[in-house]
Design a protein around this motif. Structure first.
Motif, PDB file in Angstrom:
ATOM      1  N   UNK A  64       0.839  -1.205   0.000  1.00 23.67           N
ATOM      2  CA  UNK A  64       0.000   0.000   0.000  1.00 23.67           C
ATOM      3  C   UNK A  64       0.871   1.252   0.000  1.00 23.67           C
ATOM      4  N   UNK A  65       1.922   1.263   0.799  1.00 17.43           N
ATOM      5  CA  UNK A  65       2.825   2.429   0.841  1.00 17.43           C
ATOM      6  C   UNK A  65       3.474   2.670  -0.515  1.00 17.43           C
ATOM      7  N   UNK A  66       3.799   1.604  -1.203  1.00 18.99           N
ATOM      8  CA  UNK A  66       4.481   1.721  -2.500  1.00 18.99           C
ATOM      9  C   UNK A  66       3.511   1.938  -3.662  1.00 18.99           C
ATOM     10  N   UNK A  67       2.231   1.968  -3.368  1.00 19.64           N
ATOM     11  CA  UNK A  67       1.242   2.192  -4.414  1.00 19.64           C
ATOM     12  C   UNK A  67       1.054   1.013  -5.346  1.00 19.64           C
ATOM     13  N   UNK A  68       1.383  -0.183  -4.856  1.00 14.22           N
ATOM     14  CA  UNK A  68       1.237  -1.383  -5.679  1.00 14.22           C
ATOM     15  C   UNK A  68      -0.200  -1.897  -5.645  1.00 14.22           C
ATOM     16  N   UNK A  69      -0.652  -2.397  -6.770  1.00 15.83           N
ATOM     17  CA  UNK A  69      -1.999  -2.950  -6.864  1.00 15.83           C
ATOM     18  C   UNK A  69      -2.008  -4.414  -6.443  1.00 15.83           C
ATOM     19  N   UNK A  70      -2.970  -4.764  -5.616  1.00 15.47           N
ATOM     20  CA  UNK A  70      -3.166  -6.146  -5.197  1.00 15.47           C
ATOM     21  C   UNK A  70      -4.475  -6.624  -5.810  1.00 15.47           C
TER      22      UNK A  70
ATOM     23  N   UNK B 122      -6.245  -3.100   1.449  1.00 16.45           N
ATOM     24  CA  UNK B 122      -6.434  -3.082  -0.007  1.00 16.45           C
ATOM     25  C   UNK B 122      -7.896  -3.396  -0.315  1.00 16.45           C
ATOM     26  N   UNK B 123      -8.791  -2.445  -0.128  1.00 11.78           N
ATOM     27  CA  UNK B 123     -10.223  -2.719  -0.286  1.00 11.78           C
ATOM     28  C   UNK B 123     -10.634  -3.115  -1.695  1.00 11.78           C
ATOM     29  N   UNK B 124      -9.868  -2.737  -2.710  1.00 13.39           N
ATOM     30  CA  UNK B 124     -10.256  -3.104  -4.075  1.00 13.39           C
ATOM     31  C   UNK B 124      -9.818  -4.509  -4.450  1.00 13.39           C
TER      32      UNK B 124
ATOM     33  N   UNK C  67     -17.481   1.134  -1.340  1.00 10.74           N
ATOM     34  CA  UNK C  67     -16.690   1.075  -0.109  1.00 10.74           C
ATOM     35  C   UNK C  67     -15.278   0.569  -0.355  1.00 10.74           C
ATOM     36  N   UNK C  68     -15.046  -0.072  -1.492  1.00 12.55           N
ATOM     37  CA  UNK C  68     -13.694  -0.527  -1.817  1.00 12.55           C
ATOM     38  C   UNK C  68     -12.776   0.642  -2.153  1.00 12.55           C
ATOM     39  N   UNK C  69     -13.342   1.778  -2.457  1.00 14.48           N
ATOM     40  CA  UNK C  69     -12.546   2.921  -2.893  1.00 14.48           C
ATOM     41  C   UNK C  69     -12.712   4.131  -1.979  1.00 14.48           C
ATOM     42  N   UNK C  70     -13.943   4.420  -1.583  1.00 14.58           N
ATOM     43  CA  UNK C  70     -14.220   5.624  -0.799  1.00 14.58           C
ATOM     44  C   UNK C  70     -13.702   5.488   0.629  1.00 14.58           C
ATOM     45  N   UNK C  71     -13.449   6.627   1.260  1.00 15.98           N
ATOM     46  CA  UNK C  71     -13.074   6.599   2.675  1.00 15.98           C
ATOM     47  C   UNK C  71     -14.222   6.089   3.514  1.00 15.98           C
ATOM     48  N   UNK C  72     -15.433   6.546   3.198  1.00 11.77           N
ATOM     49  CA  UNK C  72     -16.607   6.095   3.932  1.00 11.77           C
ATOM     50  C   UNK C  72     -17.827   6.228   3.034  1.00 11.77           C
TER      51      UNK C  72
END
Length: 556
Positions: free
Chosen positions: A52-58, A83-85, A398-403
């Motif tokens: 997550x810190x490195x901006x990598x996609x999971x 990684x909610x997405x 919710x996978x993307x938004x803060x809330x």
């Protein structure tokens, strides 16, 4: 980080499962994904934090649950916040029936999207089929892949939003380039355009590539070259108006049974169901299926049987030519047919708040708008509605938004939403529900939605609570798409088409040879499965009508 491979992460303390699953993942997916295998959940969590810190996609997180690993479900639940997405899967062992209730409960509460059975042999295609379907859904949601269409436009523009949504739901790979960015400037320079009207489309798959500047739907449809010009002398056995679940089912059954079939759709295949990020209660799809995938498979199925399509053209009138029915379209063409199936579905009811109506496409969206979910990253998002579509939209956002806050007019969801969705909403930490609440007004900044005013459902004007909002998704009520129908077709007081009754065939309207199926039909049950059932049933009925009304006009 677009050129870096997405990550598939496997975590389990069960050594046997780790060896089996790790080797399967590396052998099948190691060329396209970075496969990371962790022997402890502490290590796996640290890896996810680093990614997550490195901006990598999971893309996918897999954990095990069985006799030798009882912590996988808890890990998957916690992995969501990192990684909610990412898709989440629990791997179980065949024969471990004692763990079944815990595993299915985790899926029901949204801690995992799918269950994988650990392969017990090489070339376990059921295992890999589940993974590839899941990765396909993930890629579709991310908008990653081949850019068959390159779009240059403004992120918060209603027309740009509508086109991105249409392309995504029709499975057309589109790459979006925000105007003013380096990639957008480079594309415009290559096209020789300076300050053009937006959006600009480049159809990269044509030879040579086709450039369209602020095109209409008809211009896009013609540029794609999918549809041959309609012959005025051609007579179809049936014209299906609408390509939602009921219309597509009718097309599948009609064309597979030898009826010449034309399907007309003004927007995208799938109807409202096509906007659902995950349908989990459709029979035969135990892992769930996205509305877009379900619709696209039905579209291909009908196409393979010989159905013809006319896309991005609006039907404007239904008439008669002797014993034939005529369907007049927005491009001036007229289709003649022996019968017509109305499957136009419904639109979401409008809010009627002037400020918000002026922000449609710029923070306010009608429908689930799956294509817009990634743009909601880190924002406060509100969803209005109490049905399954609203629940699915809230979970996806919710996978993307803060809330995400679900605004419900009533005092409960029990009567309008499936239990499994209610359980998932309750279990998702960044989703809240407010009952008896309405949106009274909105406020914009820099031309986009910035805040909403919330108040009691039946409260008067003025007052209310202002809350910051980056997005508002409206999924309330339904208005049938019947404004194009002639007065001879009977409708109920809400505008839905009345079918059956004395002297009529099942699903037949008050106009002989014209049938109605799916959500547009009065008394229909608003579920995908029942809409598909309508589509199948109407063709059996329609055979009887066609047999009683043999064609006397020769077909060209």
């Amino acid at each position: 980080m677009g050129d870096v491979d997405p990550v598939l992460l496997l975590a389990t303390t069960d050594e046997t499962s780790r060896d089996v699953l790790g080797s399967e993942l590396r052998r099948r997916y190691g060329g396209d994904y970075e496969v990371v295998v962790c022997a402890s959940y502490e290590h796996a969590r640290a890896v996810l934090e680093g990614l997550r810190r490195w901006g990598r996609q999971v893309a996918l997180v897999i954990a095990c649950f069985g006799p030798d690993d009882r912590n996988g479900l808890d890990f998957l639940r916690r992995a969501y916040s990192l990684h909610p997405s990412a898709k989440r899967a629990v791997a179980a062992i065949w024969g471990d029936f004692a763990s079944t209730s815990d595993v299915f409960a985790a899926v029901a509460h949204g801690h995992a999207e799918l269950v994988l059975l650990r392969p017990e042999r090489r070339r376990d295609e059921e295992f890999h089929g589940a993974i590839t379907d899941t990765l396909d859904d993930w890629h579709l949601a991310q908008g990653i892949g081949f850019e068959a269409v390159r779009m240059i436009g403004e992120q918060r523009d209603e027309r740009t939003h509508a086109l991105r949504d249409q392309f995504g739901r029709n499975h057309i790979p589109v790459g979006f380039h925000q105007v003013g960015t380096e990639s957008a400037n480079r594309l415009l320079a290559g096209l020789g355009l300076k300050d053009p009207e937006l959006p600009v489309l480049q159809l990269a798959f044509t030879n040579p590539p086709t450039t369209l500047v602020a095109p209409t739907d008809l211009e896009i449809a013609d540029a794609f070259g999918l549809m041959s010009p309609l012959s005025p002398d051609r007579v179809y056995d049936v014209v299906v108006v609408g390509a939602g679940p009921s219309g597509l089912a009718a097309a599948v059954y009609a064309s597979s049974e030898g009826l010449s079939t034309m399907v007309v759709e003004q927007s995208a295949v799938g109807g409202q169901a096509g906007t659902s990020s995950l349908i989990r209660n459709y029979p035969g799809f135990s892992r769930g299926v996205s509305g877009a995938h379900l619709a696209f498979r039905s579209f291909q199925q009908a196409w393979s049987f010989g159905s013809e399509y006319s896309f991005l053209r609006e039907v404007q009138a239904l008439g008669a030519d002797g014993e034939l029915r005529t369907v007049s379209m927005s491009d001036g063409s007229v289709i003649r047919a022996r019968s017509v199936v109305i499957a136009t579905g419904v639109d979401y009811r409008r809010l009627g708040v002037p400020t918000l109506e002026g922000l449609v496409g710029r923070g306010v969206f009608y429908g689930a708008a799956v294509a817009e979910a990634p743009s909601m990253a880190g924002t406060e998002v509100y969803v209005i509605g109490g049905g399954n579509s609203a629940g699915q939209a809230a979970l996806h956002l919710a996978r993307y938004a803060r809330h995400v806050t679900l605004l419900v007019r009533g005092a409960s969801l029990a009567a309008s939403m499936s239990d499994y969705l209610i359980a998932q909403l309750d279990a998702t930490r960044n989703v809240g529900i407010r009952y008896g609440t309405a949106v009274l007004d909105g406020r914009e900044e820099d031309g986009c939605l910035a805040a909403l005013t919330l108040g009691e459902q039946h409260g008067g004007p003025g007052g209310g609570e202002e809350v910051p909002a980056g997005g508002l998704f409206v999924l309330i009520g339904s208005v049938p798409r019947t404004q194009w129908l002639p007065v001879e077709i009977e409708r109920d007081e809400a505008g839905f088409v009345v079918t059956g009754g004395e002297g009529r065939l099942p699903l037949e309207t008050s106009l002989p040879g014209v049938f109605a199926v799916g959500d547009v039909r009065a008394g229909s049950i608003k579920r995908v499965a029942t809409a598909v059932g309508d589509g199948a049933t109407v063709i059996a009925t329609l055979h009887g009508y066609l047999a009683a009304h043999p064609q006397t006009t020769p077909t060209a």
